[in-house]
Design an enzyme around this catalytic site. Sequence first.
Site, PDB file in Angstrom:
ATOM      1  N   GLU A  62       0.831  -1.287  -0.184  1.00 45.96           N
ATOM      2  CA  GLU A  62       0.126   0.047  -0.063  1.00 45.96           C
ATOM      3  C   GLU A  62       0.891   1.265  -0.155  1.00 45.96           C
ATOM      4  O   GLU A  62       2.037   1.015   0.690  1.00 45.96           O
ATOM      5  CB  GLU A  62      -1.027   0.146   1.324  1.00 45.96           C
ATOM      6  N   HIS A 117      -7.751   1.396   1.846  1.00 44.94           N
ATOM      7  CA  HIS A 117      -7.561   1.054   3.275  1.00 44.94           C
ATOM      8  C   HIS A 117      -8.489   1.969   4.029  1.00 44.94           C
ATOM      9  O   HIS A 117      -7.827   2.672   5.197  1.00 44.94           O
ATOM     10  CB  HIS A 117      -6.315   0.848   3.837  1.00 44.94           C
TER      11      HIS A 117
HETATM   12  P1  NAI Z   1     -10.289  -9.808  16.100  1.00 46.39           P
HETATM   13  O1  NAI Z   1      -8.697 -10.444  16.623  1.00 46.39           O
HETATM   14  O2  NAI Z   1     -11.157  -9.257  16.822  1.00 46.39           O
HETATM   15  O3  NAI Z   1     -10.831 -11.147  15.382  1.00 46.39           O
HETATM   16  C1  NAI Z   1      -9.726 -11.861  14.447  1.00 46.39           C
HETATM   17  C2  NAI Z   1     -10.659 -13.264  14.653  1.00 46.39           C
HETATM   18  O4  NAI Z   1      -9.858 -14.039  13.569  1.00 46.39           O
HETATM   19  C3  NAI Z   1     -10.326 -13.948  15.593  1.00 46.39           C
HETATM   20  O5  NAI Z   1     -11.587 -14.377  16.119  1.00 46.39           O
HETATM   21  C4  NAI Z   1      -9.393 -15.139  15.453  1.00 46.39           C
HETATM   22  O6  NAI Z   1      -9.672 -16.301  16.375  1.00 46.39           O
HETATM   23  C5  NAI Z   1      -9.761 -15.485  14.062  1.00 46.39           C
HETATM   24  N1  NAI Z   1      -8.654 -16.110  13.133  1.00 46.39           N
HETATM   25  C6  NAI Z   1      -7.410 -15.980  13.572  1.00 46.39           C
HETATM   26  N2  NAI Z   1      -6.480 -16.798  13.001  1.00 46.39           N
HETATM   27  C7  NAI Z   1      -7.374 -17.398  12.030  1.00 46.39           C
HETATM   28  C8  NAI Z   1      -7.648 -18.362  10.950  1.00 46.39           C
HETATM   29  N3  NAI Z   1      -6.185 -18.608  10.391  1.00 46.39           N
HETATM   30  N4  NAI Z   1      -8.518 -18.700  10.513  1.00 46.39           N
HETATM   31  C9  NAI Z   1      -9.705 -18.295  10.787  1.00 46.39           C
HETATM   32  N5  NAI Z   1      -9.991 -17.392  11.785  1.00 46.39           N
HETATM   33  C10 NAI Z   1      -8.749 -17.006  12.412  1.00 46.39           C
HETATM   34  O7  NAI Z   1      -9.798  -8.848  14.914  1.00 46.39           O
HETATM   35  P2  NAI Z   1     -10.580  -7.891  14.466  1.00 46.39           P
HETATM   36  O8  NAI Z   1     -10.579  -6.671  15.045  1.00 46.39           O
HETATM   37  O9  NAI Z   1     -11.900  -8.375  14.108  1.00 46.39           O
HETATM   38  O10 NAI Z   1      -9.781  -7.309  13.133  1.00 46.39           O
HETATM   39  C11 NAI Z   1      -9.890  -8.358  11.851  1.00 46.39           C
HETATM   40  C12 NAI Z   1      -9.080  -7.835  10.885  1.00 46.39           C
HETATM   41  O11 NAI Z   1      -9.582  -6.646  10.191  1.00 46.39           O
HETATM   42  C13 NAI Z   1      -7.719  -7.614  11.131  1.00 46.39           C
HETATM   43  O12 NAI Z   1      -6.962  -8.258  10.259  1.00 46.39           O
HETATM   44  C14 NAI Z   1      -7.299  -6.388  11.358  1.00 46.39           C
HETATM   45  O13 NAI Z   1      -6.082  -5.737  10.829  1.00 46.39           O
HETATM   46  C15 NAI Z   1      -8.555  -5.745  10.127  1.00 46.39           C
HETATM   47  N6  NAI Z   1      -8.905  -4.299  10.273  1.00 46.39           N
HETATM   48  C16 NAI Z   1      -8.830  -3.751   8.990  1.00 46.39           C
HETATM   49  C17 NAI Z   1      -9.226  -2.363   9.119  1.00 46.39           C
HETATM   50  C18 NAI Z   1      -9.408  -1.390   7.966  1.00 46.39           C
HETATM   51  O14 NAI Z   1      -9.382  -0.261   7.891  1.00 46.39           O
HETATM   52  N7  NAI Z   1      -9.767  -2.153   6.746  1.00 46.39           N
HETATM   53  C19 NAI Z   1      -9.455  -1.663  10.392  1.00 46.39           C
HETATM   54  C20 NAI Z   1      -9.437  -2.554  11.556  1.00 46.39           C
HETATM   55  C21 NAI Z   1      -9.114  -3.751  11.556  1.00 46.39           C
END
Ligand code: NAI
Length: 402
Positions: free
Chosen positions: A258, A281
């Site tokens: 990015e 993003h």
């Molecule tokens: P979170 O930590 O609350 O949830 C992530 C989930 O993924 C957890 O339940 C975890 O057990 C699961 N997980 C981990 N490895 C896995 C795998 N190999 N297969 C299946 N499930 C798996 O995180 P949150 O806050 O929900 O964020 C999710 C994603 O969104 C992160 O990558 C974060 O960086 C991204 N994000 C993107 C933003 C954007 O601007 N586009 C802003 C905020 C977050």
Amino acid sequence: MRILLTENIHSIAQEKLLEEGFQVDLLPHAPTEDEYIQLLKKYDILGIRSKSEITAKILDANSHLLAIGAFCIGTNQIELDRANQQGIPVFNAPHSNTRSVAELVIAEMIALSRQLGDRNSLAHKGEWMKSAEGSKEVRGKTLGIIGYGHIGSQVSVMAEAMGMRVLFYDVIKKLPLGNAQSKTQLDELLKESDFVSLHVPETPETKNMIAAAQLAIMKPGSFLINASRGSVIVIEDLVKFLNMKHLAGCAVDVFPEEPASNKQKFSSPLQGLKNVILTPHIGGSTEEAQYAIGLEVAESFRKFLRYGTTSGAVNFPNVELVAKSNVTRIMNVHRNEPGVLGELNGFISAARANILGQYLSTDRHIGYLVTDLELSATVGASDQLVKQFQSSSRSIKTRIIF
Ligand code: NAI
């Protein structure tokens, strides 16, 4: 307490910290390394966003800092290990933008289903493309959520409210919300879903988790949405499956590479493809999220300064504490070495102070010890105790609250 907030942090943070009686100074920009080295000498706490680079040099020159707040999600702009060794907890606000991302995903499902991106650009170019072909409602369709954490579960609730059937796959056992169904195999979810939305963190296990083999299992005519991390999808494979019309479209907010700023050019093999929504993003970029981040980090500062709480610090042993009346609370950060607790508690016994509560949390390098002493027993002796704690060769930082 003197707090410096740089990089135009949302004004709610200043408001909340002023309410607590702390002194707050603001800077609109991200100072350079040399500026920070000088500036921080007169502050106890620093708040930054993502443009400041808090290097080991800055931290070594300002080891008196009590805490740093990253008023954003990421913390890799801060030398976290050095902060840890200096006894400086770093707080951030990882979930303040959860709802913002979830709303974007919901919008994208409808946009993809109705080819809104393409129809909008055609209309802007003067082309009238009125046709129902390939346009569908999302009601009654199946959404497969990969990663049922903060964002994934929010998307689940909102999708059900629109009449969708929700499946999810997570590596951890999660309580399904509403009528969502957990799938133990990723392939089953991919086979059954009309929309697949990724909400996993960036880990070695999630790198390239969606490649040709997974795309081939997805339903013909289905859609893929990624607002998690760019490393999760093999973009070249996605391009192939879009060109083959196996997928009917995708929405991508995060990319393997990015641009570092709005001034740099963005390029992706997905550019120019039909029914492909590309966003820079912005999943979590809303005014509400900025407000929530300001509130969350200011609250972490308050709880740390008032009670010694370090819960949520990303580089520091976590201790959750509440206020207690009639106690003197001594907070000590020390190198995690054998015998240190005996030494510190020896000072307390020698002062004949009664311990009302003691909390310890450690990591590989440091220990964080919080001791509540009976107030009456420490009257007049607390300064001496702090001096003794500090005199230990293993002590990094000691602070006291009455
Ligand atoms: P979170 O930590 O609350 O949830 C992530 C989930 O993924 C957890 O339940 C975890 O057990 C699961 N997980 C981990 N490895 C896995 C795998 N190999 N297969 C299946 N499930 C798996 O995180 P949150 O806050 O929900 O964020 C999710 C994603 O969104 C992160 O990558 C974060 O960086 C991204 N994000 C993107 C933003 C954007 O601007 N586009 C802003 C905020 C977050």
